[in-house]
Motif scaffolding. Sequence first.
Motif, PDB file in Angstrom:
ATOM      1  N   ALA A   1       0.822  -1.212   0.000  1.00 22.21           N
ATOM      2  CA  ALA A   1       0.000   0.000   0.000  1.00 22.21           C
ATOM      3  C   ALA A   1       0.854   1.259   0.000  1.00 22.21           C
ATOM      4  CB  ALA A   1      -0.938  -0.003   1.203  1.00 22.21           C
ATOM      5  N   LEU A   2       2.014   1.181   0.636  1.00 23.62           N
ATOM      6  CA  LEU A   2       2.924   2.323   0.653  1.00 23.62           C
ATOM      7  C   LEU A   2       3.702   2.449  -0.654  1.00 23.62           C
ATOM      8  CD1 LEU A   2       4.357   1.914   4.259  1.00 23.62           C
ATOM      9  CD2 LEU A   2       2.826   3.717   3.466  1.00 23.62           C
ATOM     10  N   LYS A   3       3.552   1.446  -1.533  1.00 18.18           N
ATOM     11  CA  LYS A   3       4.227   1.420  -2.840  1.00 18.18           C
ATOM     12  C   LYS A   3       5.735   1.586  -2.704  1.00 18.18           C
ATOM     13  CE  LYS A   3       0.228   2.799  -5.429  1.00 18.18           C
ATOM     14  NZ  LYS A   3      -0.399   3.682  -6.352  1.00 18.18           N
ATOM     15  N   ILE A   4       6.292   0.836  -1.766  1.00 16.77           N
ATOM     16  CA  ILE A   4       7.728   0.889  -1.522  1.00 16.77           C
ATOM     17  C   ILE A   4       8.418  -0.095  -2.450  1.00 16.77           C
ATOM     18  CG2 ILE A   4       9.506   0.402   0.197  1.00 16.77           C
ATOM     19  CD1 ILE A   4       7.587   1.401   2.298  1.00 16.77           C
ATOM     20  N   ASN A   5       9.589   0.286  -2.961  1.00 16.81           N
ATOM     21  CA  ASN A   5      10.363  -0.597  -3.829  1.00 16.81           C
ATOM     22  C   ASN A   5      10.711  -1.883  -3.095  1.00 16.81           C
ATOM     23  OD1 ASN A   5      10.337   1.411  -5.747  1.00 16.81           O
ATOM     24  ND2 ASN A   5      12.276   2.254  -5.078  1.00 16.81           N
ATOM     25  N   LYS A   6      10.880  -2.951  -3.850  1.00 15.24           N
ATOM     26  CA  LYS A   6      11.141  -4.257  -3.247  1.00 15.24           C
ATOM     27  C   LYS A   6      12.434  -4.285  -2.436  1.00 15.24           C
ATOM     28  CE  LYS A   6       8.380  -6.816  -6.480  1.00 15.24           C
ATOM     29  NZ  LYS A   6       8.294  -7.806  -7.497  1.00 15.24           N
ATOM     30  N   CYS A   7      13.354  -3.375  -2.709  1.00 11.08           N
ATOM     31  CA  CYS A   7      14.617  -3.386  -1.967  1.00 11.08           C
ATOM     32  C   CYS A   7      14.487  -2.743  -0.577  1.00 11.08           C
ATOM     33  CB  CYS A   7      15.718  -2.692  -2.766  1.00 11.08           C
ATOM     34  SG  CYS A   7      15.352  -0.971  -3.122  1.00 11.08           S
ATOM     35  N   ASP A   8      13.394  -2.059  -0.313  1.00  8.34           N
ATOM     36  CA  ASP A   8      13.180  -1.434   0.997  1.00  8.34           C
ATOM     37  C   ASP A   8      12.353  -2.363   1.881  1.00  8.34           C
ATOM     38  OD1 ASP A   8      12.841   1.665  -0.631  1.00  8.34           O
ATOM     39  OD2 ASP A   8      14.508   1.049   0.624  1.00  8.34           O
ATOM     40  N   TYR A   9      13.026  -3.249   2.561  1.00 12.78           N
ATOM     41  CA  TYR A   9      12.336  -4.203   3.421  1.00 12.78           C
ATOM     42  C   TYR A   9      11.958  -3.540   4.741  1.00 12.78           C
ATOM     43  CZ  TYR A   9      14.077  -7.629   0.129  1.00 12.78           C
ATOM     44  OH  TYR A   9      14.334  -8.325  -1.009  1.00 12.78           O
ATOM     45  N   PRO A  10      10.927  -4.047   5.400  1.00 13.80           N
ATOM     46  CA  PRO A  10      10.573  -3.507   6.709  1.00 13.80           C
ATOM     47  C   PRO A  10      11.691  -3.759   7.724  1.00 13.80           C
ATOM     48  CG  PRO A  10       8.970  -5.149   5.968  1.00 13.80           C
ATOM     49  CD  PRO A  10      10.057  -5.105   4.959  1.00 13.80           C
ATOM     50  N   ILE A  11      11.831  -2.826   8.671  1.00  2.45           N
ATOM     51  CA  ILE A  11      12.826  -2.934   9.731  1.00  2.45           C
ATOM     52  C   ILE A  11      12.081  -3.229  11.032  1.00  2.45           C
ATOM     53  CG2 ILE A  11      14.614  -1.704  11.016  1.00  2.45           C
ATOM     54  CD1 ILE A  11      14.754   0.130   8.435  1.00  2.45           C
ATOM     55  N   PHE A  12      12.476  -4.280  11.738  1.00  2.00           N
ATOM     56  CA  PHE A  12      11.809  -4.687  12.969  1.00  2.00           C
ATOM     57  C   PHE A  12      12.649  -4.267  14.167  1.00  2.00           C
ATOM     58  CE2 PHE A  12      10.128  -7.311   9.685  1.00  2.00           C
ATOM     59  CZ  PHE A  12       8.849  -7.664  10.058  1.00  2.00           C
ATOM     60  N   ASP A  13      12.068  -3.454  15.069  1.00  2.00           N
ATOM     61  CA  ASP A  13      12.719  -3.072  16.323  1.00  2.00           C
ATOM     62  C   ASP A  13      11.832  -3.551  17.464  1.00  2.00           C
ATOM     63  OD1 ASP A  13      14.997  -1.541  15.405  1.00  2.00           O
ATOM     64  OD2 ASP A  13      13.548  -0.070  14.701  1.00  2.00           O
ATOM     65  N   PHE A  14      12.439  -4.176  18.471  1.00  3.43           N
ATOM     66  CA  PHE A  14      11.668  -4.756  19.558  1.00  3.43           C
ATOM     67  C   PHE A  14      12.128  -4.200  20.902  1.00  3.43           C
ATOM     68  CE2 PHE A  14      11.008  -8.243  22.668  1.00  3.43           C
ATOM     69  CZ  PHE A  14       9.626  -8.286  22.615  1.00  3.43           C
ATOM     70  N   SER A  15      11.158  -3.832  21.731  1.00  2.70           N
ATOM     71  CA  SER A  15      11.459  -3.350  23.079  1.00  2.70           C
ATOM     72  C   SER A  15      11.183  -4.467  24.075  1.00  2.70           C
ATOM     73  CB  SER A  15      10.577  -2.146  23.406  1.00  2.70           C
ATOM     74  OG  SER A  15      10.579  -1.918  24.786  1.00  2.70           O
TER      75      SER A  15
END
Length: 175
Positions: A135-149
């Motif tokens: 939905a954000l139309k992000i390029n395939k090379c921009d993977y989500p970044i996971f940060d955990f507290s």
Amino acid sequence: LKAAVLCCATNDVRDYLKGVCISGQSIVSTDGRIMFKYDLDGINEQQYIIHNEYLKTLFKNLDKKATTVDFIKLDDGYYFISGNYKQFVALIDAKYPDVSRTIAMVERAILGSEGIKQIRLNHEYLLLVNKITKALKINKCDYPIFDFSTSTGTLIISYESCNAKMYLMPARTAY
């Protein structure tokens, strides 16, 4: 807006959670467990809550070539206007939850986290992350970044190329 609609509540008694909150600073949606926030550069203090069904109708009827959609007030109400397309929008009259405190607390906790202990994501969350990325139309090379507290048990999923973040609140475990 498409990404925000994915995180709205669908069957909640609190009608305002079935909508997307739009202000000059951000677009926010939540179902009480997941929160989506997209930071905007505007300075408008006015806040609107728009039911997700109006947004879904907008996406369905909007010309695929449309590059902008205006949200404006006319004499008889509020409208989405894009080119020749005009759609009436009823606003939800409610105060949206103050998400700023939650966001600040979680982001501070992540900075002071001792490291990842354990993260469990069921397939529905992973599918939602994928839908939001599309939905954000992000390029395939921009993977989500996971940060955990570890101190709050909250997971933040962000994207390098835009101002969007998704907050997964801690789940309660039944014993």
